[in-house]
Design an enzyme around this catalytic site. Structure first.
Site, short mmCIF file in Angstrom:
data_model
loop_
_atom_site.label_atom_id
_atom_site.label_comp_id
_atom_site.label_asym_id
_atom_site.label_seq_id
_atom_site.Cartn_x
_atom_site.Cartn_y
_atom_site.Cartn_z
N LYS A 1 -8.63 13.66 5.14
CA LYS A 1 -7.73 12.50 5.11
C LYS A 1 -6.70 12.69 6.20
CE LYS A 1 -6.76 13.64 0.69
NZ LYS A 1 -7.02 12.40 0.02
N ARG A 2 -5.89 11.63 6.47
CA ARG A 2 -4.81 11.79 7.44
C ARG A 2 -3.92 12.97 7.03
NH1 ARG A 2 -4.30 7.75 11.55
NH2 ARG A 2 -2.34 8.79 11.99
N LYS B 1 -14.92 8.07 -2.97
CA LYS B 1 -16.14 8.36 -2.20
C LYS B 1 -16.72 9.71 -2.60
CE LYS B 1 -13.98 5.61 1.33
NZ LYS B 1 -12.99 5.64 2.41
N LYS C 1 0.55 14.46 1.31
CA LYS C 1 -0.83 14.72 0.89
C LYS C 1 -1.08 16.22 0.68
CE LYS C 1 -2.61 10.65 3.41
NZ LYS C 1 -3.27 9.76 2.42
N HIS D 1 0.80 -1.23 0.00
CA HIS D 1 0.00 0.00 0.00
C HIS D 1 0.83 1.27 0.00
CE1 HIS D 1 -3.89 -1.98 0.99
NE2 HIS D 1 -3.07 -2.87 1.52
N THR E 1 -8.59 6.58 -1.57
CA THR E 1 -9.93 6.00 -1.69
C THR E 1 -10.99 7.05 -1.40
OG1 THR E 1 -9.50 5.12 0.52
CG2 THR E 1 -9.48 3.55 -1.28
C1 26Q Z 1 3.63 0.19 10.28
C2 26Q Z 1 4.55 -0.19 11.24
C3 26Q Z 1 4.43 0.27 12.55
C4 26Q Z 1 3.36 1.10 12.88
C5 26Q Z 1 2.43 1.47 11.92
C6 26Q Z 1 2.57 1.02 10.62
C7 26Q Z 1 1.57 1.43 9.59
C8 26Q Z 1 0.22 1.49 9.90
C9 26Q Z 1 -0.69 1.88 8.95
C10 26Q Z 1 1.98 1.71 8.29
C11 26Q Z 1 1.04 2.08 7.33
C12 26Q Z 1 -0.31 2.17 7.66
C13 26Q Z 1 -1.36 2.58 6.72
C14 26Q Z 1 -1.14 2.86 5.46
C15 26Q Z 1 -2.22 3.30 4.58
O1 26Q Z 1 -3.33 3.56 5.01
N1 26Q Z 1 -1.94 3.42 3.28
C16 26Q Z 1 -2.95 3.84 2.33
O2 26Q Z 1 -3.62 2.68 1.87
C17 26Q Z 1 -4.73 3.02 1.07
C18 26Q Z 1 -5.44 1.74 0.70
O3 26Q Z 1 -4.69 1.02 -0.21
C19 26Q Z 1 -4.30 3.80 -0.16
O4 26Q Z 1 -5.44 4.22 -0.84
C20 26Q Z 1 -3.48 5.01 0.25
O5 26Q Z 1 -2.96 5.64 -0.89
C21 26Q Z 1 -2.35 4.59 1.17
O6 26Q Z 1 -1.65 5.72 1.64
#
Ligand code: 26Q
Length: 829
Positions: free
Chosen positions: A547-548, A658, A553, A359, A654
């Protein structure tokens, strides 16, 4: 069965008296919510039992979606819709003087995820059930979900999200299905009589993993899949206070162990990109992977004539990013140590079962765990990873004898760390990106070595969103218009939203569309007034970025534009149609830059509100605590969708889908799924700006970007940046308040090309405003976006996963009879 109003009323009243021992009249809103949920659950349970029986009978491959995050949001209304009883319940309750909407609002917003990745997992569960696929979720039952965000004096403050304070109406605790997960201690092999090795564990922490099952209800198809979330408990009652340490007089440590165990499922890590090196996070990962795999293997082994060497015919494990990549060595461990397979057989089965989705393309988000802590926590798993690595590297050296650099880059263990992405790729049969451009970038840049080695593993699966939650449920007025114009087939076959295009020149449909948007804007304005005490003008353009908060972004680009408009108004210029900029999103608690962006947005809000020049023309509002519940109100009311990430950085996005599905027009860069959205609706219905992916890559390749140069050649930017650095000219803001932002744009050479894209963005925003002035043109663009959104339904995405990766077919047999008058009548606005 909830077939008539009378039945609903009777069941509902009976539940209240059964559950609370009081008559209906005395029940509180919370009692009523709980009772209605229980009535609905009874209804679901019948289908649940039947679905499981069907899956066992058909004995087809079952998919398990492993994810550390499931951002499901509320369940009640969704379940009512899926059962086809929403209207009947609303009417029945209405007769009792109970407002269904008020009950719906009391449900906590299950926030077991950070953002896109977690919500994607929830949309996928919804689509798998709706399409009748045997697909289940496996995750952690965090006691605390993503923090609740408060904005205090413009700063983000994080509060714990105690979502389980009241009983969770949707989960069923299954203590008899508990499994044990071992952490730490020592592990060594001893030879058995038959020559095999047995692995002995000493002093390991024994964690009891207890599953809680949540039903995932398919849309009117009698299918109910399972979301299994694991909770960590001390291993058994006798172990409550570990007897051995207790008798050694080590009472305090024994109590401490117990806390250490329960800590595992205590809280969701609030970071959504930066890999942070916390041992507890690694424990979480192993905990739910091990528990999930053990219970799955155990379940399938109960089948008649089951052969463990054929497990890959029975199951597929899909891992959501690398977070569950320990599934590779853990499945190897189970197959070898518990089921007696040899290495080669175990490896064949494992790599035939696991599929991996990436991702991100940001290198800092790639997970790497230091060898020392990895080995200490997971001694047996580390042995297996070492052996996987040894075999892989040997094979690579055979293939590329003259390229040791390549072998070193691809090794699973190297530079003192375990590289989880490498482990996931080597140990799986499928690797996919989440939008076409993202997959291409993986193949040509980030994962190029692996693509060259295993081209057949790589494939694209563009993300999708469930149109049931994001359109049918959250935008009833638009859903009704769609049913009036193209009929109701789109609910089951979202691609048929394309038929809406027929009405692109139909004045009365375009007018209705405008009216619906307006009503949704009023609804949002009302919510904001009630919640925040701020009134926003439904006559203004609702321009939204939710969004975050992240540097890539580029929320900051949005804010620079707002300040640009502010200066124009101060200057006495006409900026055209009034605008309300709406922003929302959480910042990771330790991400100072992102927190600084929130503070800046809040101060700009204040600045605009106090400026007479902006009155009735320009305002900015930052909404607190963005989550699924709030999002469901925002998308239907949005007119402009801000998708302005630096090209090449957003894997997919995403929210872009929406917004589009709810008729907002995108102003966006050529990044992630924006590119596919633009292709779908055509250039005339998508407002593009900014550097392309190739241009960004070119800059990176040549290192020839200078943010100072851009700044010095644009007086507007100079003025805006000087203003930010002066604390917006406000006395109450210290001069260095926004230092993080100023530094990133100037001292660190603007890594995300914010300044470079500014001028293009401003110009394109002006173009947008001109288009908006023609209500008819805008409404037509809006219609074309809705009509083009069908392919972005996660039903479409899941069908592709099912056909190309999982190789499964729907098992659905019958349609659920509807007692509802829907879809002719969708609901109330
Ligand atoms: C990893 C290691 C330790 C702590 C946290 C994490 C961690 C947690 C969540 C790393 C990444 C995430 C989330 C990533 C994320 O939400 N990515 C998004 O995924 C969406 C679905 O595929 C995409 O649409 C977005 O572009 C992408 O940023």
């Amino acid at each position: 069965m909830l077939r008539s109003k009378t039945q609903v009323i009777a069941e509902f009243k009976k539940k209240i008296s059964n559950m609370f021992g009081i008559p209906f009249e005395e029940a509180s809103v919370a009692n009523r919510y709980a009772a209605l949920a229980a009535v609905v659950r009874d209804e679901i349970n019948e289908d649940w039992v039947e679905t499981n029986a069907r899956y066992t009978r058909k004995d087809e491959r079952q998919v398990y979606y492993f994810s550390l995050e499931f951002l499901t949001g509320r369940f009640l209304e969704n379940n009512l819709l899926c059962l086809g009883v929403r209207d009947i319940c609303e009417e029945a309750l209405g007769e009792l003087g109970v407002d269904l909407n008020a009950l719906l609002e009391t449900e906590p917003d299950a926030g077991l995820g950070n953002g896109g990745l977690g919500r994607l997992a929830a949309c996928f569960l919804d689509s798998m059930a709706a399409l009748g696929y045997a697909g289940h979720g496996n995750g952690i039952r965090y006691k605390y979900g993503l923090f609740t965000q408060k904005i205090v004096d413009g700063y983000q403050v994080e509060l714990p999200d105690n979502w389980l304070r009241e009983a969770n109406a949707w989960e069923i605790r299954k203590p008899d299905k508990s499994v044990e997960v071992l952490l730490g201690g020592r592990c060594y092999p001893v030879p058995e009589k038959d020559g095999s090795l047995k692995f002995i564990y000493e002093d390991a922490l024994r964690v009891r993993a207890v599953p809680y099952d949540i039903p995932i209800v398919g849309y009117r198809n009698s299918t109910v899949n399972n979301l299994r979330l694991w909770s960590a408990e001390a291993a058994s009652d006798e172990d409550d206070l570990d007897f051995k340490s207790f008798s050694r007089g080590d009472y305090v440590n024994a109590v401490y162990d117990r806390y250490a165990i329960e800590a595992i499922s205590e809280v969701l890590y609030p970071d959504d990109s930066n890999y942070n090196n916390r041992e507890l996070r690694l424990k979480q990962q192993y905990f739910f992977v091990s528990a999930g795999l053990q219970s799955i293997v155990r379940h399938h082994m109960r089948k008649k004539e089951f052969k463990i060497a054929e497990l890959d015919k029975h199951i597929c494990i899909h891992i959501n990013d690398t977070h569950p990549s320990l599934a590779v060595p853990e499945l190897m461990r189970i197959l070898m140590d518990s089921c007696g397979l040899g290495w080669d057989n175990a490896w064949r089965v494992t790599t035939g079962i696991i599929a991996y989705t990436n991702h991100t393309i940001m290198p800092e988000a790639l997970e790497k765990w230091p060898i020392d802590s990895f080995r200490a926590l997971l001694p047996r798993i580390y042995m297996i990873v070492e052996e996987i690595n040894r075999r892989f590297c040997a094979e690579m050296l055979r293939r590329f004898p003259s390229d040791p650099g390549r072998v070193a880059r691809m090794a699973i263990i190297g530079d003192g760390v375990v590289r989880m992405a490498n482990l996931a790729i080597v140990g799986s049969f499928s690797v996919n990106g989440v939008a076409a451009v993202h997959t291409e970038l993986l193949k040509t840049h980030v994962l190029r070595d692996f693509y060259e080695l295993y081209p057949e593993k790589f494939n694209n699966k563009t993300n999708g969103i469930t149109h049931r939650r994001w359109l049918l449920k959250s935008n009833p007025a638009l859903s009704e218009l769609l049913c009036d114009t193209i009929g109701s087939a789109w609910i089951r076959e979202p691609q048929r939203l394309a038929e809406f295009e027929r009405f692109k020149n139909d004045a009365s449909v375009l007018t209705r569309l405008t009216e619906i948007k307006r009503a949704n804007k009023q609804r949002l304005a009302k919510i904001i007034l009630e919640k925040n005490g701020i009134s926003i003008d439904p006559n203004s353009i609702f321009d939204v970025q939710v969004k975050r908060i992240h540097a890539y972004k580029r929320q900051i680009l949005n804010l620079l534009h707002v300040l640009h408009l502010y200066f124009r108004l101060q200057n006495g210029d006409d900026i055209g149609t009034p605008r309300t900029f709406i922003m929302a999103g959480k910042a990771a608690p330790s991400y100072y830059y992102a927190k600084n962006v929130i503070k800046l947005a809040s101060e700009i809000t204040r600045l605009l509100a106090a400026a007479p020049s902006c009155k009735g023309k320009l305002s900015l509002i930052f909404l607190e605590n963005y989550g699924i519940a709030l999002a469901e109100h925002i998308f239907p009311a949005a007119e402009v969708s801000e998708q302005i990430s630096t090209a090449s950085k957003e894997a997919s996005g995403t929210s872009n889908m929406k917004f589009m599905m709810n008729g907002a027009v995108t102003i966006g860069t050529g990044d992630g799924a924006n590119i596919e959205i633009r292709n779908q609706v055509g250039d005339e219905n998508f407002i593009s700006f900014g550097l392309s992916v190739d241009e960004v890559l070119e800059y990176y390749a040549h290192g020839n970007y200078s943010s100072w140069q851009v700044l010095n050649s644009d007086p507007r930017l100079e003025r805006i940046l000087a203003f930010i650095r002066s604390g917006l000219g406000c006395e109450h803001i210290p001069a260095d308040e926004f230092i993080n932002i100023a530094r990133s744009l100037l001292d660190y050479n603007d890594e995300f090309f914010v300044l470079r894209d500014f001028s293009s963005y401003v110009q394109t925003q002006e173009k947008l405003e001109k288009m908006y002035r023609s209500t008819k043109l805008w409404s037509k663009m809006s219609l074309m976006n809705i009509a083009g959104s069908g392919i972005f339904s996660s039903d479409n995405t899941i069908t592709q996963y099912a056909n190309d990766i999982w190789h499964i077919t729907p098992t659905c047999e019958k349609e659920r009879p509807s007692t509802s008058v829907r879809p002719a009548k969708i609901g109330k606005t």
